[in-house]
Design an enzyme around this catalytic site. Structure first.
Site, PDB file in Angstrom:
ATOM      1  N   GLY A   1      10.077 -16.113 -22.993  1.00  0.00           N
ATOM      2  CA  GLY A   1      10.298 -16.537 -21.731  1.00  0.00           C
ATOM      3  C   GLY A   1      10.356 -15.447 -20.811  1.00  0.00           C
ATOM      4  O   GLY A   1      10.777 -14.163 -21.112  1.00  0.00           O
TER       5      GLY A   1
ATOM      6  N   TYR B   1      15.058 -33.209 -15.708  1.00  0.00           N
ATOM      7  CA  TYR B   1      15.086 -31.706 -15.853  1.00  0.00           C
ATOM      8  C   TYR B   1      16.526 -31.254 -15.626  1.00  0.00           C
ATOM      9  O   TYR B   1      17.569 -30.520 -16.037  1.00  0.00           O
ATOM     10  CB  TYR B   1      14.012 -30.649 -15.550  1.00  0.00           C
ATOM     11  CG  TYR B   1      14.625 -29.337 -15.265  1.00  0.00           C
ATOM     12  CD1 TYR B   1      14.724 -28.558 -16.474  1.00  0.00           C
ATOM     13  CD2 TYR B   1      14.919 -28.557 -13.946  1.00  0.00           C
ATOM     14  CE1 TYR B   1      14.808 -27.139 -16.318  1.00  0.00           C
ATOM     15  CE2 TYR B   1      15.487 -27.366 -14.056  1.00  0.00           C
ATOM     16  CZ  TYR B   1      15.351 -26.628 -15.229  1.00  0.00           C
ATOM     17  OH  TYR B   1      15.671 -25.110 -14.943  1.00  0.00           O
TER      18      TYR B   1
HETATM   19  N1  LIG Z   1      11.909 -20.656 -14.304  1.00  0.00           N
HETATM   20  C1  LIG Z   1      12.803 -21.069 -13.359  1.00  0.00           C
HETATM   21  O1  LIG Z   1      12.448 -21.022 -12.374  1.00  0.00           O
HETATM   22  C2  LIG Z   1      14.441 -21.216 -13.532  1.00  0.00           C
HETATM   23  C3  LIG Z   1      14.737 -21.000 -14.834  1.00  0.00           C
HETATM   24  N2  LIG Z   1      16.272 -21.321 -15.004  1.00  0.00           N
HETATM   25  C4  LIG Z   1      16.899 -21.649 -16.321  1.00  0.00           C
HETATM   26  O2  LIG Z   1      16.626 -20.251 -16.944  1.00  0.00           O
HETATM   27  C5  LIG Z   1      16.534 -20.424 -18.447  1.00  0.00           C
HETATM   28  C6  LIG Z   1      15.157 -19.335 -18.711  1.00  0.00           C
HETATM   29  O3  LIG Z   1      14.209 -19.878 -18.002  1.00  0.00           O
HETATM   30  P1  LIG Z   1      12.507 -19.101 -18.101  1.00  0.00           P
HETATM   31  O4  LIG Z   1      12.811 -17.928 -18.750  1.00  0.00           O
HETATM   32  O5  LIG Z   1      11.993 -19.353 -16.728  1.00  0.00           O
HETATM   33  O6  LIG Z   1      12.124 -20.088 -19.157  1.00  0.00           O
HETATM   34  P2  LIG Z   1      10.636 -19.895 -19.862  1.00  0.00           P
HETATM   35  O7  LIG Z   1      10.103 -21.534 -19.986  1.00  0.00           O
HETATM   36  O8  LIG Z   1       9.996 -18.924 -19.399  1.00  0.00           O
HETATM   37  O9  LIG Z   1      10.979 -19.647 -21.363  1.00  0.00           O
HETATM   38  C7  LIG Z   1      11.901 -20.757 -22.045  1.00  0.00           C
HETATM   39  C8  LIG Z   1      12.535 -19.804 -23.230  1.00  0.00           C
HETATM   40  O10 LIG Z   1      13.194 -20.900 -24.079  1.00  0.00           O
HETATM   41  C9  LIG Z   1      12.990 -20.550 -25.517  1.00  0.00           C
HETATM   42  N3  LIG Z   1      13.182 -21.699 -26.516  1.00  0.00           N
HETATM   43  C10 LIG Z   1      12.155 -22.774 -26.092  1.00  0.00           C
HETATM   44  N4  LIG Z   1      12.511 -23.711 -26.998  1.00  0.00           N
HETATM   45  C11 LIG Z   1      13.327 -23.070 -27.881  1.00  0.00           C
HETATM   46  C12 LIG Z   1      14.155 -23.649 -28.993  1.00  0.00           C
HETATM   47  N5  LIG Z   1      13.973 -24.683 -29.767  1.00  0.00           N
HETATM   48  N6  LIG Z   1      15.131 -22.767 -29.534  1.00  0.00           N
HETATM   49  C13 LIG Z   1      15.369 -21.514 -29.107  1.00  0.00           C
HETATM   50  N7  LIG Z   1      14.606 -21.205 -27.878  1.00  0.00           N
HETATM   51  C14 LIG Z   1      13.553 -21.883 -27.302  1.00  0.00           C
HETATM   52  C15 LIG Z   1      11.499 -19.951 -25.495  1.00  0.00           C
HETATM   53  O11 LIG Z   1      11.338 -19.304 -26.703  1.00  0.00           O
HETATM   54  P3  LIG Z   1      10.172 -18.126 -27.003  1.00  0.00           P
HETATM   55  O12 LIG Z   1      10.783 -16.858 -26.390  1.00  0.00           O
HETATM   56  O13 LIG Z   1       9.928 -18.291 -28.561  1.00  0.00           O
HETATM   57  O14 LIG Z   1       8.966 -18.563 -26.339  1.00  0.00           O
HETATM   58  C16 LIG Z   1      11.409 -18.973 -24.218  1.00  0.00           C
HETATM   59  O15 LIG Z   1      12.236 -17.829 -24.236  1.00  0.00           O
HETATM   60  C17 LIG Z   1      16.233 -21.754 -18.771  1.00  0.00           C
HETATM   61  O16 LIG Z   1      17.551 -22.235 -19.118  1.00  0.00           O
HETATM   62  C18 LIG Z   1      16.017 -22.212 -17.362  1.00  0.00           C
HETATM   63  O17 LIG Z   1      16.346 -23.723 -17.396  1.00  0.00           O
HETATM   64  C19 LIG Z   1      17.222 -21.624 -14.005  1.00  0.00           C
HETATM   65  C20 LIG Z   1      16.814 -21.701 -12.828  1.00  0.00           C
HETATM   66  C21 LIG Z   1      15.297 -21.560 -12.359  1.00  0.00           C
HETATM   67  C1  LIG Z   2       0.578 -25.673  -8.344  1.00  0.00           C
HETATM   68  C2  LIG Z   2       0.938 -26.164  -6.817  1.00  0.00           C
HETATM   69  C3  LIG Z   2       2.266 -26.518  -6.814  1.00  0.00           C
HETATM   70  N1  LIG Z   2       2.518 -27.239  -5.883  1.00  0.00           N
HETATM   71  C4  LIG Z   2       4.292 -27.494  -5.541  1.00  0.00           C
HETATM   72  C5  LIG Z   2       4.886 -28.379  -6.560  1.00  0.00           C
HETATM   73  C6  LIG Z   2       6.276 -28.140  -6.382  1.00  0.00           C
HETATM   74  O1  LIG Z   2       6.733 -29.071  -5.730  1.00  0.00           O
HETATM   75  C7  LIG Z   2       6.150 -26.524  -6.194  1.00  0.00           C
HETATM   76  C8  LIG Z   2       6.605 -25.830  -7.120  1.00  0.00           C
HETATM   77  O2  LIG Z   2       5.722 -26.254  -8.304  1.00  0.00           O
HETATM   78  P1  LIG Z   2       6.071 -25.573 -10.001  1.00  0.00           P
HETATM   79  O3  LIG Z   2       5.896 -26.752 -10.796  1.00  0.00           O
HETATM   80  O4  LIG Z   2       5.687 -24.237  -9.889  1.00  0.00           O
HETATM   81  O5  LIG Z   2       7.732 -25.209  -9.753  1.00  0.00           O
HETATM   82  P2  LIG Z   2       8.788 -26.033 -10.653  1.00  0.00           P
HETATM   83  O6  LIG Z   2       8.650 -26.464 -11.888  1.00  0.00           O
HETATM   84  O7  LIG Z   2       9.350 -27.295  -9.629  1.00  0.00           O
HETATM   85  O8  LIG Z   2       9.869 -24.915 -10.283  1.00  0.00           O
HETATM   86  C9  LIG Z   2      11.171 -25.150 -10.954  1.00  0.00           C
HETATM   87  O9  LIG Z   2      11.218 -24.745 -12.222  1.00  0.00           O
HETATM   88  C10 LIG Z   2      12.465 -25.074 -12.736  1.00  0.00           C
HETATM   89  C11 LIG Z   2      12.418 -24.435 -14.175  1.00  0.00           C
HETATM   90  C12 LIG Z   2      13.739 -24.714 -12.061  1.00  0.00           C
HETATM   91  O10 LIG Z   2      14.818 -24.353 -12.499  1.00  0.00           O
HETATM   92  C13 LIG Z   2      13.620 -24.370 -10.716  1.00  0.00           C
HETATM   93  O11 LIG Z   2      14.610 -23.477 -10.035  1.00  0.00           O
HETATM   94  C14 LIG Z   2      12.214 -24.368  -9.823  1.00  0.00           C
HETATM   95  O12 LIG Z   2      11.679 -22.650 -10.297  1.00  0.00           O
HETATM   96  O13 LIG Z   2       5.098 -26.384  -5.601  1.00  0.00           O
HETATM   97  C15 LIG Z   2       1.954 -27.177  -4.300  1.00  0.00           C
HETATM   98  O14 LIG Z   2       2.466 -27.858  -3.453  1.00  0.00           O
HETATM   99  N2  LIG Z   2       0.517 -26.901  -4.537  1.00  0.00           N
HETATM  100  C16 LIG Z   2       0.133 -26.441  -5.765  1.00  0.00           C
HETATM  101  O15 LIG Z   2      -1.104 -25.969  -5.993  1.00  0.00           O
END
Ligand SMILES: NC(=O)C1=CN([C@@H]2O[C@H](COP(=O)(O)OP(=O)(O)OC[C@H]3O[C@@H](n4cnc5c(N)ncnc54)[C@H](OP(=O)(O)O)[C@@H]3O)[C@@H](O)[C@H]2O)C=CC1
Ligand SMILES: Cc1cn([C@H]2C[C@H](O)[C@@H](COP(=O)(O)OP(=O)(O)O[C@H]3O[C@@H](C)C(=O)[C@@H](O)[C@H]3O)O2)c(=O)[nH]c1=O
Length: 295
Positions: A12, A126
């Site tokens: 991740g 979510y």
């Molecule tokens: N992305 C964002 O914009 C935001 C994310 N968050 C939170 O931050 C955290 C990390 O996000 P991010 O790094 O972006 O997420 P990713 O989707 O990039 O990564 C998800 C991670 O979860 C692990 N995972 C998925 N399923 C399982 C499981 N069954 N058991 C153990 N591990 C599992 C994956 O494992 P593996 O390494 O094996 O692939 C991976 O490391 C999450 O809790 C998310 O909700 C909060 C705010 C914004």
């Molecule tokens: C690809 C694309 C997305 N969008 C919009 C859709 C959406 O409203 C916004 C962002 O899209 P994404 O699907 O990338 O992002 P989104 O999955 O909504 O991102 C969120 O992820 C989770 C895990 C979090 O916790 C949040 O903080 C936030 O980062 O951009 C456009 O308007 N045009 C485009 O071409």
């Protein structure tokens, strides 16, 4: 020597950023879902029997915001039930748990950026699953544990909006991006530095907010990605970005119109940088990765 820190997650983007920023003198073991599926409580118990740890960082999560609308059980299994089991085990074994939550726990109706005491009211599955995970953590109160709400995370790793935009912009010269959703972009690298700092804090607050400085719409974020992408040689043509409203974009999940985070209470631990500066750092990392691929 201190016991290693256990990080749940490997591929991740937050897990990879934690790996890339591991402070010297700190030992951490990273467990991807192949080694540890946290929806299986027996696997968690086994790992904690085999590895003596004082701190767990939970960098795992179900993050497919749109897909969660059609598979809520999967989102809740990982973001809520698994967190409940994890918090129970940590409470029993006096392990500090650092857990990640999201700006999507807020409904976006507030005028000012969201502080740690503002009322969550998620709009989508979510966000609801993340809030249920927060409640599990706070109710079970593992030893001196905390949750960090972050937002709009981007990095050179994994999947995120910055990489999606660059891919789309390479394929087409015009695209439409939503302008009526405003939030706080967050560099995963800066977030990782903050998390490592937290592991050193003696007495943790129950909740922290962490993001880059500043708030922006997805549209403005996309504009900056395009501009920096061209400057850094990641895009070789100009792109036209059309600002659109959420209702003009088809998606399964409703997203908050305004979810900027107020992270001021965290600034005594680390000082965030403006999102434009962090974006530039990530774009330069992507540029270096591209040139080493070619070289
Ligand atoms: N992305 C964002 O914009 C935001 C994310 N968050 C939170 O931050 C955290 C990390 O996000 P991010 O790094 O972006 O997420 P990713 O989707 O990039 O990564 C998800 C991670 O979860 C692990 N995972 C998925 N399923 C399982 C499981 N069954 N058991 C153990 N591990 C599992 C994956 O494992 P593996 O390494 O094996 O692939 C991976 O490391 C999450 O809790 C998310 O909700 C909060 C705010 C914004
Ligand atoms: C690809 C694309 C997305 N969008 C919009 C859709 C959406 O409203 C916004 C962002 O899209 P994404 O699907 O990338 O992002 P989104 O999955 O909504 O991102 C969120 O992820 C989770 C895990 C979090 O916790 C949040 O903080 C936030 O980062 O951009 C456009 O308007 N045009 C485009 O071409």
């Amino acid at each position: 020597m201190c016991n290693p820190i256990l990080v749940i997650g490997q591929q991740g983007q937050v897990a990879q950023a934690l790996k890339a920023t591991l402070p010297s003198g700190v030992t951490a073991r990273f467990f991807g879902r192949q080694q540890l599926d946290i929806t299986h409580v027996d696997q968690l118990e086994n790992i904690l029997t085999q590895h003596k740890v004082n701190t767990i960082i939970n960098a795992s999560g179900y993050t497919a915001v749109d897909l969660a609308e059609s598979e809520p059980e999967k989102a809740f299994d990982l973001n809520a039930t698994a967190v409940e089991h994890l918090a129970t085990l940590c409470a029993k074994q006096n392990i500090r748990l650092i857990h990640l939550s999201s700006d999507y726990v807020f409904d976006g109706t507030q005028q000012a950026s969201y502080g740690v005491d503002d009322h969550p009211n998620p709009l989508n599955v979510y966000g609801k699953s993340k809030l249920a995970g927060e409640h599990a953590l706070t109710q079970l109160q593992p030893q001196n544990s905390t949750l960090i709400r972050s937002a709009w995370i981007y990095s050179p790793f994994g999947n995120n909006f910055v990489k999606t935009m660059l891919r789309v912009m390479r394929q087409q010269t015009t695209l439409s991006v939503i302008k009526d959703q405003v939030g706080s972009p967050t560099s995963a690298i800066e977030l990782a530095h903050f998390i490592w700092r937290l592991t050193q804090v003696d007495l943790l607050a129950p909740c922290y907010h962490w993001s880059d400085l500043g708030a922006v719409s997805w549209y403005e974020f996309a504009q900056q990605i395009a501009e920096s992408g061209q400057r850094n040689g990641l895009l070789n043509h100009p792109v036209t970005i059309k600002p659109i409203l959420s209702r003009e974009y088809s998606s399964q999940a409703i997203r908050p119109a305004f979810s900027a985070l107020n992270s001021q209470a965290s600034w005594s631990i680390a000082q965030p940088k403006p999102w434009q500066e962090n974006l530039e750092t990530v774009m330069q990392a992507l540029k270096h990765a591209k040139s080493s691929d070619c070289g």
